[in-house]
Design a protein around this motif. Structure first.
Motif, PDB file in Angstrom:
ATOM      1  N   ILE A 105       0.859  -1.184   0.000  1.00 33.77           N
ATOM      2  CA  ILE A 105       0.000   0.000   0.000  1.00 33.77           C
ATOM      3  C   ILE A 105       0.894   1.233   0.000  1.00 33.77           C
ATOM      4  O   ILE A 105       1.824   1.334   0.812  1.00 33.77           O
ATOM      5  N   VAL A 106       0.621   2.165  -0.918  1.00 31.64           N
ATOM      6  CA  VAL A 106       1.435   3.377  -1.028  1.00 31.64           C
ATOM      7  C   VAL A 106       0.546   4.604  -0.889  1.00 31.64           C
ATOM      8  O   VAL A 106      -0.495   4.706  -1.556  1.00 31.64           O
ATOM      9  N   LEU A 107       0.955   5.526  -0.021  1.00 31.81           N
ATOM     10  CA  LEU A 107       0.308   6.839   0.071  1.00 31.81           C
ATOM     11  C   LEU A 107       1.258   7.855  -0.571  1.00 31.81           C
ATOM     12  O   LEU A 107       2.184   8.354   0.087  1.00 31.81           O
ATOM     13  N   PRO A 108       1.056   8.172  -1.847  1.00 30.21           N
ATOM     14  CA  PRO A 108       2.026   9.010  -2.549  1.00 30.21           C
ATOM     15  C   PRO A 108       1.923  10.496  -2.224  1.00 30.21           C
ATOM     16  O   PRO A 108       2.902  11.231  -2.372  1.00 30.21           O
ATOM     17  N   LYS A 148       2.206  -4.335   4.190  1.00 32.55           N
ATOM     18  CA  LYS A 148       3.326  -3.421   4.026  1.00 32.55           C
ATOM     19  C   LYS A 148       2.770  -2.093   3.523  1.00 32.55           C
ATOM     20  O   LYS A 148       2.164  -2.022   2.449  1.00 32.55           O
ATOM     21  N   ILE A 149       2.955  -1.012   4.310  1.00 31.18           N
ATOM     22  CA  ILE A 149       2.399   0.294   3.974  1.00 31.18           C
ATOM     23  C   ILE A 149       3.518   1.330   4.015  1.00 31.18           C
ATOM     24  O   ILE A 149       4.260   1.415   4.998  1.00 31.18           O
ATOM     25  N   VAL A 150       3.625   2.116   2.936  1.00 26.59           N
ATOM     26  CA  VAL A 150       4.639   3.170   2.877  1.00 26.59           C
ATOM     27  C   VAL A 150       3.981   4.475   2.453  1.00 26.59           C
ATOM     28  O   VAL A 150       2.990   4.482   1.717  1.00 26.59           O
ATOM     29  N   ASP A 164       5.635   3.067   7.094  1.00 22.89           N
ATOM     30  CA  ASP A 164       7.001   3.556   6.886  1.00 22.89           C
ATOM     31  C   ASP A 164       6.970   4.821   6.039  1.00 22.89           C
ATOM     32  O   ASP A 164       6.261   4.875   5.016  1.00 22.89           O
ATOM     33  N   PHE A 165       7.744   5.818   6.430  1.00 18.87           N
ATOM     34  CA  PHE A 165       7.739   7.110   5.739  1.00 18.87           C
ATOM     35  C   PHE A 165       9.061   7.326   4.994  1.00 18.87           C
ATOM     36  O   PHE A 165      10.133   6.981   5.496  1.00 18.87           O
ATOM     37  N   TYR A 166       8.941   7.924   3.795  1.00 18.07           N
ATOM     38  CA  TYR A 166      10.112   8.181   2.962  1.00 18.07           C
ATOM     39  C   TYR A 166      10.036   9.579   2.358  1.00 18.07           C
ATOM     40  O   TYR A 166       8.944  10.061   2.019  1.00 18.07           O
ATOM     41  N   ASN A 167      11.227  10.201   2.194  1.00 21.90           N
ATOM     42  CA  ASN A 167      11.279  11.362   1.318  1.00 21.90           C
ATOM     43  C   ASN A 167      11.347  10.856  -0.122  1.00 21.90           C
ATOM     44  O   ASN A 167      11.388   9.645  -0.362  1.00 21.90           O
ATOM     45  N   LEU A 168      11.375  11.755  -1.075  1.00 24.90           N
ATOM     46  CA  LEU A 168      11.273  11.358  -2.480  1.00 24.90           C
ATOM     47  C   LEU A 168      12.418  10.442  -2.903  1.00 24.90           C
ATOM     48  O   LEU A 168      12.191   9.390  -3.532  1.00 24.90           O
ATOM     49  N   LEU A 169      13.639  10.786  -2.561  1.00 18.14           N
ATOM     50  CA  LEU A 169      14.795   9.989  -2.974  1.00 18.14           C
ATOM     51  C   LEU A 169      14.780   8.612  -2.324  1.00 18.14           C
ATOM     52  O   LEU A 169      15.022   7.591  -2.992  1.00 18.14           O
ATOM     53  N   ASP A 170      14.489   8.572  -1.033  1.00 23.58           N
ATOM     54  CA  ASP A 170      14.471   7.280  -0.339  1.00 23.58           C
ATOM     55  C   ASP A 170      13.344   6.384  -0.855  1.00 23.58           C
ATOM     56  O   ASP A 170      13.501   5.162  -0.947  1.00 23.58           O
ATOM     57  N   PHE A 171      12.219   7.002  -1.214  1.00 26.37           N
ATOM     58  CA  PHE A 171      11.131   6.211  -1.788  1.00 26.37           C
ATOM     59  C   PHE A 171      11.549   5.639  -3.138  1.00 26.37           C
ATOM     60  O   PHE A 171      11.245   4.472  -3.447  1.00 26.37           O
ATOM     61  N   LYS A 172      12.234   6.432  -3.934  1.00 22.43           N
ATOM     62  CA  LYS A 172      12.716   5.948  -5.237  1.00 22.43           C
ATOM     63  C   LYS A 172      13.590   4.711  -5.050  1.00 22.43           C
ATOM     64  O   LYS A 172      13.428   3.701  -5.746  1.00 22.43           O
ATOM     65  N   ASN A 173      14.510   4.770  -4.097  1.00 21.98           N
ATOM     66  CA  ASN A 173      15.389   3.626  -3.831  1.00 21.98           C
ATOM     67  C   ASN A 173      14.606   2.424  -3.324  1.00 21.98           C
ATOM     68  O   ASN A 173      14.845   1.284  -3.741  1.00 21.98           O
TER      69      ASN A 173
END
Length: 267
Positions: A89-92, A124-126, A167-176
């Protein structure tokens, strides 16, 4: 030796055969870095997307690109069915409004309900933080990151969702993260290709074993079939006699392989 190896390996490989990963997008009315986030998702191969959107998204035209990725899921029953198949699951574009509601357990729309069910099922949720993090470049640029007490209030809500399983990501970390997610899927897809090839080899080997060549001089029987041989010509027969150039249809081959019908082909 090769035949024996295939017989041993094929059942085990078949267990590992994978389908496309299923990703459910929960789209709220955030509008920061939408183009970049969409590009990351759109480049992914072997991924099936579905999405749920909040009511407020109708006022944000920039989000329309996400709707081209897959089909919308509407209604609790459909959400529950979709969650059964969902791998991620992604919350963009998570907004502060949805962040606050989710951290307090609100379920006043389909999106929040899906998020709550996903948490309870330990999916799994990001989430990306671009549209709510006061320290993101955009919010610093427009000078709305100055109140540290309010910033900490936002981070407290974020930490509540972290503790629940997001789990939370900034743009670059989400890309990786997402590229690694896709690489895992590509490995699964390579395995699928190997399995499909082995399936073809096994079928061909079964067909070869089912055929016994008969010398023309040894048999002169009207039972030898000519031309395309259909299912109806082999069904319920323990033995089938074919002329040298006779071809079996796919249904006829399948019946012969499943029922181990003996096939005699004239040389």
């Amino acid at each position: 030796m090769e035949d024996k190896l295939i017989e041993l390996l094929f059942p085990e490989l078949l267990k590992g055969k994978k389908e496309n990963k299923k990703v459910l997008l929960l789209i709220t009315a955030g509008s920061i870095d939408v183009k970049e986030i969409f590009t990351i998702l759109d480049r992914a191969k072997n991924v099936d997307y579905k999405y749920i959107k909040s009511e407020a998204t109708k006022n944000v035209s920039a989000l329309d690109c996400f709707y081209s990725l897959g089909e919308e899921v509407i209604g609790i029953e459909n959400i529950l069915n979709e969650l059964e198949e969902t791998d991620l699951i992604v919350l963009p574009t998570l907004t502060r409004n949805t962040l606050f509601k989710a951290s307090m357990g609100f379920t006043d729309n389909d999106l929040l309900t899906a998020l709550q069910f996903g948490l309870m099922q330990e999916k799994k949720i990001v989430s990306l933080d671009c549209s709510f993090n006061p320290k993101s470049q955009y919010f610093q640029y427009i000078n709305i990151d100055k109140n540290e007490n309010y910033n900490n209030y936002i981070y407290e809500r974020q930490n509540q969702l972290k503790d629940l399983g997001v789990d939370f990501y900034n743009l670059l970390d989400f890309k990786n993260f997402f590229e690694n997610f896709i690489k895992e899927e590509e490995k699964d897809n390579n395995l699928n290709q190997i399995i499909n090839l082995l399936e073809k080899i096994v079928i061909e080997e079964q067909e070869k074993k089912a055929v016994v060549e008969v010398d023309k001089d040894e048999e002169e029987s009207s039972e030898f079939l000519r031309g395309p041989i259909t299912y109806s010509e082999v069904v319920n027969k323990k033995e089938v006699y074919l002329e040298d150039n006779a071809q079996l249809t796919d249904m006829a081959k399948d019946y012969i392989n499943r029922n181990k019908t003996k096939v005699y082909r004239r040389k």
